[in-house]
Design a protein around this motif. Structure first.
Motif, PDB file in Angstrom:
ATOM      1  N   ASN A 180      -6.596 -14.701  15.674  1.00 31.42           N
ATOM      2  CA  ASN A 180      -5.761 -15.090  14.536  1.00 31.42           C
ATOM      3  C   ASN A 180      -5.898 -14.133  13.363  1.00 31.42           C
ATOM      4  N   VAL A 181      -7.084 -13.524  13.234  1.00 29.27           N
ATOM      5  CA  VAL A 181      -7.317 -12.636  12.095  1.00 29.27           C
ATOM      6  C   VAL A 181      -6.982 -11.186  12.441  1.00 29.27           C
ATOM      7  N   PHE A 182      -7.454 -10.722  13.600  1.00 24.07           N
ATOM      8  CA  PHE A 182      -7.371  -9.285  13.890  1.00 24.07           C
ATOM      9  C   PHE A 182      -6.343  -8.923  14.972  1.00 24.07           C
ATOM     10  N   HIS A 183      -5.802  -9.916  15.665  1.00 25.30           N
ATOM     11  CA  HIS A 183      -4.721  -9.698  16.638  1.00 25.30           C
ATOM     12  C   HIS A 183      -5.086  -8.709  17.732  1.00 25.30           C
ATOM     13  N   ARG A 184      -6.330  -8.726  18.175  1.00 24.60           N
ATOM     14  CA  ARG A 184      -6.707  -7.868  19.300  1.00 24.60           C
ATOM     15  C   ARG A 184      -6.994  -8.744  20.512  1.00 24.60           C
ATOM     16  N   ASP A 185      -6.999  -8.112  21.694  1.00 27.45           N
ATOM     17  CA  ASP A 185      -7.144  -8.869  22.937  1.00 27.45           C
ATOM     18  C   ASP A 185      -8.519  -9.498  23.084  1.00 27.45           C
ATOM     19  N   SER A 186      -9.549  -8.802  22.600  1.00 33.41           N
ATOM     20  CA  SER A 186     -10.883  -9.382  22.704  1.00 33.41           C
ATOM     21  C   SER A 186     -11.668  -9.009  21.458  1.00 33.41           C
ATOM     22  N   ILE A 187     -12.830  -9.637  21.311  1.00 33.30           N
ATOM     23  CA  ILE A 187     -13.655  -9.402  20.123  1.00 33.30           C
ATOM     24  C   ILE A 187     -14.489  -8.142  20.348  1.00 33.30           C
ATOM     25  N   PRO A 212     -30.331  -6.700   9.322  1.00 31.25           N
ATOM     26  CA  PRO A 212     -30.896  -8.021   9.642  1.00 31.25           C
ATOM     27  C   PRO A 212     -30.576  -8.505  11.061  1.00 31.25           C
ATOM     28  N   LEU A 213     -29.409  -8.165  11.573  1.00 29.97           N
ATOM     29  CA  LEU A 213     -29.053  -8.650  12.921  1.00 29.97           C
ATOM     30  C   LEU A 213     -29.975  -8.071  13.987  1.00 29.97           C
ATOM     31  N   THR A 214     -30.344  -6.798  13.838  1.00 28.26           N
ATOM     32  CA  THR A 214     -31.088  -6.138  14.919  1.00 28.26           C
ATOM     33  C   THR A 214     -32.586  -6.006  14.633  1.00 28.26           C
ATOM     34  N   ASN A 215     -32.990  -6.183  13.376  1.00 31.27           N
ATOM     35  CA  ASN A 215     -34.405  -6.023  13.038  1.00 31.27           C
ATOM     36  C   ASN A 215     -35.266  -7.038  13.813  1.00 31.27           C
ATOM     37  N   LYS A 216     -36.374  -6.521  14.383  1.00 27.17           N
ATOM     38  CA  LYS A 216     -37.206  -7.357  15.273  1.00 27.17           C
ATOM     39  C   LYS A 216     -37.849  -8.545  14.568  1.00 27.17           C
ATOM     40  N   VAL A 217     -38.039  -8.457  13.227  1.00 20.37           N
ATOM     41  CA  VAL A 217     -38.634  -9.602  12.527  1.00 20.37           C
ATOM     42  C   VAL A 217     -37.576 -10.432  11.807  1.00 20.37           C
ATOM     43  N   GLU A 218     -36.312 -10.053  11.936  1.00 20.59           N
ATOM     44  CA  GLU A 218     -35.266 -10.863  11.315  1.00 20.59           C
ATOM     45  C   GLU A 218     -34.505 -11.616  12.415  1.00 20.59           C
ATOM     46  N   MET A 219     -33.364 -11.120  12.876  1.00 24.80           N
ATOM     47  CA  MET A 219     -32.599 -11.880  13.869  1.00 24.80           C
ATOM     48  C   MET A 219     -32.741 -11.307  15.283  1.00 24.80           C
ATOM     49  N   ALA A 220     -33.236 -10.082  15.383  1.00 26.30           N
ATOM     50  CA  ALA A 220     -33.717  -9.501  16.649  1.00 26.30           C
ATOM     51  C   ALA A 220     -32.699  -9.514  17.801  1.00 26.30           C
ATOM     52  N   GLU A 221     -31.420  -9.436  17.467  1.00 34.66           N
ATOM     53  CA  GLU A 221     -30.394  -9.464  18.514  1.00 34.66           C
ATOM     54  C   GLU A 221     -29.786  -8.065  18.657  1.00 34.66           C
ATOM     55  N   THR A 222     -29.143  -7.801  19.799  1.00 31.76           N
ATOM     56  CA  THR A 222     -28.418  -6.539  19.931  1.00 31.76           C
ATOM     57  C   THR A 222     -26.946  -6.792  19.614  1.00 31.76           C
ATOM     58  N   ILE A 223     -26.285  -5.773  19.110  1.00 30.21           N
ATOM     59  CA  ILE A 223     -24.876  -5.930  18.745  1.00 30.21           C
ATOM     60  C   ILE A 223     -24.045  -6.217  19.999  1.00 30.21           C
ATOM     61  N   SER A 224     -24.362  -5.529  21.102  1.00 30.14           N
ATOM     62  CA  SER A 224     -23.548  -5.758  22.304  1.00 30.14           C
ATOM     63  C   SER A 224     -23.723  -7.194  22.823  1.00 30.14           C
ATOM     64  N   ASN A 225     -24.921  -7.767  22.659  1.00 33.98           N
ATOM     65  CA  ASN A 225     -25.098  -9.151  23.119  1.00 33.98           C
ATOM     66  C   ASN A 225     -24.380 -10.149  22.203  1.00 33.98           C
ATOM     67  N   ILE A 226     -24.335  -9.842  20.914  1.00 30.88           N
ATOM     68  CA  ILE A 226     -23.569 -10.710  20.010  1.00 30.88           C
ATOM     69  C   ILE A 226     -22.098 -10.703  20.430  1.00 30.88           C
ATOM     70  N   VAL A 227     -21.566  -9.524  20.683  1.00 33.42           N
ATOM     71  CA  VAL A 227     -20.158  -9.405  21.084  1.00 33.42           C
ATOM     72  C   VAL A 227     -19.922 -10.171  22.392  1.00 33.42           C
ATOM     73  N   TYR A 228     -20.882 -10.058  23.311  1.00 35.40           N
ATOM     74  CA  TYR A 228     -20.798 -10.781  24.587  1.00 35.40           C
ATOM     75  C   TYR A 228     -20.759 -12.295  24.346  1.00 35.40           C
ATOM     76  N   LYS A 229     -21.655 -12.792  23.493  1.00 35.91           N
ATOM     77  CA  LYS A 229     -21.712 -14.237  23.227  1.00 35.91           C
ATOM     78  C   LYS A 229     -20.442 -14.723  22.529  1.00 35.91           C
ATOM     79  N   LEU A 230     -19.951 -13.938  21.577  1.00 33.45           N
ATOM     80  CA  LEU A 230     -18.751 -14.348  20.833  1.00 33.45           C
ATOM     81  C   LEU A 230     -17.536 -14.434  21.754  1.00 33.45           C
ATOM     82  N   ASN A 231     -17.428 -13.468  22.675  1.00 38.12           N
ATOM     83  CA  ASN A 231     -16.266 -13.465  23.578  1.00 38.12           C
ATOM     84  C   ASN A 231     -16.269 -14.636  24.545  1.00 38.12           C
ATOM     85  N   ARG A 232     -17.443 -15.209  24.800  1.00 33.53           N
ATOM     86  CA  ARG A 232     -17.533 -16.349  25.719  1.00 33.53           C
ATOM     87  C   ARG A 232     -17.602 -17.697  25.011  1.00 33.53           C
ATOM     88  N   HIS A 233     -17.524 -17.666  23.694  1.00 38.16           N
ATOM     89  CA  HIS A 233     -17.611 -18.880  22.890  1.00 38.16           C
ATOM     90  C   HIS A 233     -16.298 -19.651  22.968  1.00 38.16           C
TER      91      HIS A 233
END
Lengths: 257, 343
Positions: B165-172, B135-156
């Protein structure tokens, strides 16, 4: 006052010793008589095309010697994984989490490093073309196996182990897109290869040998028909098996130095 | 002596601080056991690597309802998966994806996912963590790329802290995003319907419900296996003579899978209309009528749907009515209204 301080000192000293001691147990492996020293081994992909083995690169026109198709590759990526190195004493060292995504786009992405190789003398290498079945069913992963690489089928779970895309006037659409994968049953394309070095290769902290593997994209059509017949493969199956096996079984270790 | 004390104090502190385990191997701050009902079989998804925590569940929930996961930040997973409908869509045959686009199949409900052995109507997806990739990448569903989601989350402004807090890593990275969603989805557990209370001996059915349950056991439970009410197999249930959607065949290329789709759970079935992979039926009456007398004979039809040499289960109107009364006992109102599941 002096006595109190001494008491504190003793408690603190005890704390310090306990603290350090517990760290040792947590962090160090069983102390053995030999302290292992590690080096590394580099890998490099050398691309050639056809029986003449002319140098090959993306975005350049080649004519396939068997099918006669004109091929300009725009994207060529594949996984190589599960490296093992054979020691001179006949035992094998296995690299943990050994997955590399090779991309013909750049020299940097066509080379890789195998770290933490125990110092010693080695005589052969084993490697896997593709991704073992377990890692095709293990959910979200990191590194070369990230789901963000575009090398994982979203609708039919599994890695696209080799992606060859480009342009050709011999295809009805003007393009070709070969996405080869499959890890189970008759659709399994995963291929384990071994190569003898033909000599003893030393790995030390300061000596890093380089293994050069020669791959030949023309081999995709070694027994498969040309693009007029098959220009798109987007799932596991017999077509993918034939193409992948023809390519994989021709990968050779061309030098170690 | 005083100086010696300080030196020892420092040594002690240094020793203690060096003992901190590596961040990646730290146990979750809030230990929390995923909900695994005693009358269910062991879950298929076991959180082996993706350690479960309440904070992880909440992070997955936040992601699930956040349109940041779509290409133009307009729709979330929750746009089509709504709690009051057991995380299926609201009485719509084909859900609307990005820019109002529609796909070919009906939005499935999301609960008891930890017991699922495969995902999607055709079972093409083999593990819950990789399920959202479609669903995240399907063109008729959410049509996003995984790398762009990661990019947006890291800048949120909130996500970097929440992930840390959950995964204890330096970045998402994308693994953490998929893991958080899996922690949420695999712990939407529906196991407190009247059916469950009867199953565990806490109450009894009415006379008609009991008759319906007996008919269900004779006619339906071979595929809709108790207590999860599905065996996770794929069946051609005789909807068409000619399939426009090849179903499971698309994945396996086996003739016997032609027009076969995943047997859905019947839990919460009364609130997840419309029915079938393409949402063609809007009522349970239509569904029962189909199984009773409208099953189409084709080579890949499930043999379980042929009785006395004729396709269909040949149920009388009264039998159909009683089966539906039983099916309504599978509605888990506690789950549909439970606090803390929807952001």
């Amino acid at each position: 006052m002096k006595t109190t301080l001494s008491k504190y000192s003793l408690i603190l000293a005890a704390t310090a010793i306990l603290g350090l001691d517990s760290c040792k147990r947590d962090k160090d492996p069983e102390p053995g008589p030999i302290v292992p020293v590690y080096g590394s081994v580099n890998g490099k992909i050398n691309y050639v095309f056809g029986a003449d083995m002319v140098p090959w690169q993306l975005n350049k026109l080649y004519v396939h010697p068997k099918t006669g198709d004109s091929l300009t590759f725009t994207n060529f990526r594949f996984f190589i994984s599960n490296f093992k190195l054979k020691k001179a004493d006949g035992t094998w060292w296995t690299q943990p989490e050994s997955y590399y995504l090779i991309d013909a786009k750049t020299a940097a992405e066509s080379s890789f490093s195998i770290p933490n190789v125990p110092e010693g003398e080695y005589t052969a290498v084993e490697y896997t073309m593709g991704i073992d079945s377990l890692h095709n069913v293990s959910g979200a992963q990191t590194g070369a196996l990230t789901l963000s690489s575009g090398m994982f089928w979203d609708w039919n779970s599994g890695y696209i182990m080799l992606k060859a895309e480009g342009d050709s006037p011999n295809s009805s659409t003007g393009k070709f897109a070969l996405h080869l994968g499959g890890f189970s049953g008759t659709n399994n394309i995963v291929t384990v290869r071994t190569a003898e070095f033909g000599k003893t290769v030393k790995v030390t902290n300061g000596t890093t040998p380089t293994m050069t593997f020669t791959v030949n994209p023309a081999r995709l059509w070694h027994t498969s028909p040309g693009l007029a017949t098959i220009s798109v493969i987007h799932m596991p199956g017999a077509e993918a098996v034939t193409m992948a096996k023809d390519f994989y079984n021709n990968v050779t270790l061309s030098s170690v130095q | 002596m005083r100086r010696q004390s300080y030196i020892l104090l420092l040594a002690g502190l240094a020793g203690i601080s060096a003992c901190k385990p590596d961040a990646d191997f730290r146990t979750p701050a809030a230990n929390y056991t995923p909900e695994r009902p005693a009358h269910f079989p062991p879950a298929h998804y076991t959180h082996d690597k993706n350690k479960y925590s309440q904070a992880g569940f909440e992070l997955g929930r936040k992601l699930f309802f956040d349109p940041i996961l779509s290409a133009n930040n307009t729709i979330s997973c929750g746009s089509c998966h709504k709690q009051e409908h057991a995380f299926a869509d609201v009485n719509i045959r084909l859900s609307k994806g990005i820019d109002g686009k529609t796909g070919i199949r009906h939005t499935p409900a999301i609960f008891n996912m930890a017991w699922n052995t495969s995902f999607m109507w055709d079972g093409g997806v083999n593990q819950i963590e990789v399920m959202p990739l479609t669903p995240l990448t399907n063109k008729v569903e959410m049509a996003e790329t995984i790398s762009n989601i990661v990019y947006k989350l890291n800048r949120h402004k909130e996500y970097p802290t929440l992930f840390k807090n959950v995964f204890h890593r330096d970045s998402i990275d994308d693994q953490q995003m998929f893991w958080a969603l899996a922690q949420y989805m695999s712990n939407l557990v529906s196991a407190s319907s009247k059916y469950d209370d009867v199953y565990t001996g806490k109450t009894t059915y009415t006379k008609d419900q009991q008759d319906g349950y007996n008919l269900f056991k004779q006619n339906c439970s071979a595929c809709h296996t108790e207590p999860l009410l599905t065996d996770y197999s794929f069946k051609n249930n005789g909807l068409d003579y000619q399939f426009t959607d090849s179903g499971r065949y698309r994945i396996t290329r086996r003739e016997e899978d032609w027009g076969a789709f995943k047997v859905p759970t019947l839990r919460n079935i009364a609130v997840t209309s419309p029915y079938m992979h393409d949402g063609r039926f809007t009522t349970l009456e239509q569904v029962l009528h189909h199984y009773a007398d409208s099953v189409k004979q084709t080579p890949s039809l499930s043999p379980l749907l042929v009785k006395n040499g004729k396709p269909g289960l040949h149920l009388t109107a009264d039998e159909q009515r009683k089966i539906i009364l039983f099916l309504r006992t599978l509605t888990d109102t506690k789950f549909l209204t439970k606090a803390g599941l929807t952001e």
